[in-house]
Motif scaffolding. Structure first.
Motif, PDB file in Angstrom:
ATOM      1  N   ASP A 175      -4.654   4.029   3.310  1.00 39.66           N
ATOM      2  CA  ASP A 175      -3.368   3.404   3.589  1.00 39.66           C
ATOM      3  C   ASP A 175      -2.386   3.671   2.452  1.00 39.66           C
ATOM      4  O   ASP A 175      -1.196   3.912   2.685  1.00 39.66           O
ATOM      5  N   LEU A 176      -2.863   3.624   1.221  1.00 34.19           N
ATOM      6  CA  LEU A 176      -2.002   3.936   0.078  1.00 34.19           C
ATOM      7  C   LEU A 176      -1.599   5.411   0.106  1.00 34.19           C
ATOM      8  O   LEU A 176      -0.438   5.757  -0.139  1.00 34.19           O
ATOM      9  N   ALA A 223       6.176   4.762   7.398  1.00 31.30           N
ATOM     10  CA  ALA A 223       4.818   4.644   6.860  1.00 31.30           C
ATOM     11  C   ALA A 223       4.393   3.186   6.784  1.00 31.30           C
ATOM     12  O   ALA A 223       3.252   2.834   7.125  1.00 31.30           O
ATOM     13  N   ILE A 224       5.297   2.311   6.344  1.00 31.93           N
ATOM     14  CA  ILE A 224       4.975   0.879   6.276  1.00 31.93           C
ATOM     15  C   ILE A 224       4.731   0.331   7.682  1.00 31.93           C
ATOM     16  O   ILE A 224       3.784  -0.433   7.911  1.00 31.93           O
ATOM     17  N   GLY A 225       5.576   0.724   8.630  1.00 30.31           N
ATOM     18  CA  GLY A 225       5.374   0.282  10.004  1.00 30.31           C
ATOM     19  C   GLY A 225       4.043   0.749  10.559  1.00 30.31           C
ATOM     20  O   GLY A 225       3.333  -0.011  11.239  1.00 30.31           O
ATOM     21  N   SER A 226       3.680   1.998  10.263  1.00 30.80           N
ATOM     22  CA  SER A 226       2.391   2.528  10.706  1.00 30.80           C
ATOM     23  C   SER A 226       1.243   1.741  10.091  1.00 30.80           C
ATOM     24  O   SER A 226       0.282   1.371  10.776  1.00 30.80           O
ATOM     25  N   SER A 227       1.337   1.465   8.794  1.00 29.74           N
ATOM     26  CA  SER A 227       0.298   0.702   8.108  1.00 29.74           C
ATOM     27  C   SER A 227       0.126  -0.686   8.721  1.00 29.74           C
ATOM     28  O   SER A 227      -0.997  -1.144   8.946  1.00 29.74           O
ATOM     29  N   CYS A 228       1.244  -1.350   8.986  1.00 27.62           N
ATOM     30  CA  CYS A 228       1.184  -2.700   9.565  1.00 27.62           C
ATOM     31  C   CYS A 228       0.533  -2.671  10.937  1.00 27.62           C
ATOM     32  O   CYS A 228      -0.302  -3.539  11.264  1.00 27.62           O
ATOM     33  N   LEU A 268       8.941  -5.685  -8.128  1.00 30.00           N
ATOM     34  CA  LEU A 268       9.348  -7.087  -8.015  1.00 30.00           C
ATOM     35  C   LEU A 268       9.466  -7.502  -6.552  1.00 30.00           C
ATOM     36  O   LEU A 268       9.096  -8.624  -6.180  1.00 30.00           O
ATOM     37  N   LEU A 269       9.971  -6.595  -5.713  1.00 27.16           N
ATOM     38  CA  LEU A 269      10.081  -6.893  -4.293  1.00 27.16           C
ATOM     39  C   LEU A 269       8.694  -7.091  -3.675  1.00 27.16           C
ATOM     40  O   LEU A 269       8.480  -8.011  -2.875  1.00 27.16           O
ATOM     41  N   THR A 270       7.751  -6.246  -4.069  1.00 27.61           N
ATOM     42  CA  THR A 270       6.385  -6.381  -3.564  1.00 27.61           C
ATOM     43  C   THR A 270       5.758  -7.684  -4.042  1.00 27.61           C
ATOM     44  O   THR A 270       5.125  -8.404  -3.259  1.00 27.61           O
ATOM     45  N   ASP A 303       0.834  -1.203   0.000  1.00 27.92           N
ATOM     46  CA  ASP A 303       0.000   0.000   0.000  1.00 27.92           C
ATOM     47  C   ASP A 303       0.869   1.254   0.000  1.00 27.92           C
ATOM     48  O   ASP A 303       0.743   2.130  -0.857  1.00 27.92           O
ATOM     49  N   ALA A 304       1.743   1.354   1.006  1.00 22.54           N
ATOM     50  CA  ALA A 304       2.598   2.539   1.128  1.00 22.54           C
ATOM     51  C   ALA A 304       3.550   2.651  -0.054  1.00 22.54           C
ATOM     52  O   ALA A 304       3.802   3.757  -0.561  1.00 22.54           O
ATOM     53  N   LEU A 305       4.067   1.521  -0.527  1.00 21.41           N
ATOM     54  CA  LEU A 305       4.994   1.558  -1.658  1.00 21.41           C
ATOM     55  C   LEU A 305       4.300   2.015  -2.934  1.00 21.41           C
ATOM     56  O   LEU A 305       4.880   2.752  -3.732  1.00 21.41           O
ATOM     57  N   ALA A 306       3.046   1.601  -3.128  1.00 17.51           N
ATOM     58  CA  ALA A 306       2.300   2.058  -4.294  1.00 17.51           C
ATOM     59  C   ALA A 306       1.994   3.553  -4.193  1.00 17.51           C
ATOM     60  O   ALA A 306       2.007   4.272  -5.190  1.00 17.51           O
ATOM     61  N   GLY A 307       1.725   4.025  -2.980  1.00 23.54           N
ATOM     62  CA  GLY A 307       1.508   5.450  -2.798  1.00 23.54           C
ATOM     63  C   GLY A 307       2.755   6.253  -3.111  1.00 23.54           C
ATOM     64  O   GLY A 307       2.692   7.296  -3.762  1.00 23.54           O
ATOM     65  N   ALA A 308       3.908   5.761  -2.672  1.00 20.95           N
ATOM     66  CA  ALA A 308       5.167   6.443  -2.963  1.00 20.95           C
ATOM     67  C   ALA A 308       5.460   6.429  -4.458  1.00 20.95           C
ATOM     68  O   ALA A 308       5.921   7.428  -5.038  1.00 20.95           O
TER      69      ALA A 308
END
Length: 332
Positions: free
Chosen positions: A156-157, A57-62, A313-315, A38-43
């Motif tokens: 979240d995104l 942001a990822i930690g907050s989302s989790c 790819l990582l996602t 979510d956060a990576l797609a937003g970035a």
């Protein structure tokens, strides 16, 4: 006494493993792998490499996601006692007080991490937390429930976009696509424990087809003025391609990830539409949750560039991990 101490140690170890498994079920750990994207797609919607704040942001989302998971079971403990007595709360493996305390702690941690990501991120995380609590405590069983859950995914995104560039508007198209997918899955999940109708599964199937096509198109909100977009087009002041700029087909990686998204979800949706029984519906919901990952990866990949490709790819690599873990802990 022969074997006494060893037996006590073995018993303590077994109880410890049982507690860990109970909390893993309560937190639905395989579903947690659907959150970082979510956060990576937003970035990625800002067409720039995410900085260190994206980790907050990822930690907050989790944390906020797990707060919602625990609070969901806490609010549904009476219903689960009748429909799913094996769940951690009705079975007594986790106490209601411990679950509610954990939900509060996860929420506080999520907001604290968002604050570390910057004030713009916190302005998104606060309504996201309110949306999560409103859904679980008041709106889940109302007609507004699926829309509330969809809003939470969209926010979240946007949290990732706000943490990356201090603004969320360029990420609105991606947030709308992800929210639409969530709306379809959540609507389908409402008949997990009872014999349903084919309508929800057919709607989810149609949504998958539409999103598979839409995710391969260019975002409607362009990049900042006079900035070169990832597809090589030079954009003017309003973020529109300049006259004469060539239209290009979707990148192969974006198309491949979109196809993966369709392949992950469509077959299970079709089976659930032909036989809307609880087991097949649960399988379809699980497929829809797992399908979130390749959809996120496709949204990231369409941002282009080396960083976008690597992040996509990582996602996408999170999907097989979630699938493997889901064999041991239920994702729904």
């Amino acid at each position: 006494m022969p074997g006494g101490p060893a037996g006590a140690v073995a018993g303590a170890s077994e109880r410890s493993r049982a507690r860990v498994r109970a909390w893993a079920e309560l937190l639905r750990l395989p579903a947690l792998f659907t959150v970082p994207g979510d956060a990576l797609a937003g970035a990625a919607a800002l067409t720039r490499c995410p900085g260190h704040r994206i980790l907050f942001a990822i930690g907050s989302s989790c944390c906020l996601y797990e707060a919602g998971m625990v609070l969901n079971d806490w609010a549904d403990r009476a219903e689960d006692a009748a429909d799913r007595p094996h769940r951690p709360l009705p079975s007594g493996r986790v106490s209601p007080a411990a679950a509610f305390t954990a939900a509060c702690a996860f929420t506080a941690a999520g907001l604290a991490l968002a604050a570390r990501a910057g004030r713009p991120a916190l302005t998104i995380a606060a309504p996201l937390a309110a949306t999560v609590w409103s859904y679980d405590l008041a709106l889940k069983h109302t007609p507004a429930g699926p829309f509330t859950m969809a809003a939470a995914r969209g926010l979240d995104l946007l949290l990732g976009a706000a943490a990356t560039g201090g603004r969320a508007r360029p990420a609105l198209p991606s947030a709308a696509l992800l929210a639409t997918h969530t709306l379809a899955v959540t609507t389908l999940s409402r008949q997990e424990t009872r014999e349903g109708t084919p309508t929800a599964a057919l709607a989810a199937l149609a949504t998958t087809g539409a999103l598979t096509w839409l995710v391969q198109r260019r975002p409607t909100l362009g990049p900042p003025p006079n900035r070169r977009s990832p597809d090589g087009q030079v954009h003017g002041r309003r973020g529109r391609p300049e006259p004469g700029s060539a239209h290009r087909s979707p990148a192969p990686l974006t198309a491949a990830l979109a196809a993966t998204y369709a392949g992950t979800t469509a077959r299970s949706y079709l089976h659930a539409s032909l036989n809307p029984s609880p087991p097949l519906t649960q399988q379809a919901v699980g497929a829809g949750i797992r399908g979130t990952i390749p959809l996120q990866a496709a949204l990231i990949a369409r941002s282009g560039g080396t960083a976008g490709t690597a992040t996509a790819l990582l996602t996408a690599a999170l999907a097989p991990v979630a699938r493997r873990l889901a064999r041991r802990v239920s994702i729904t």
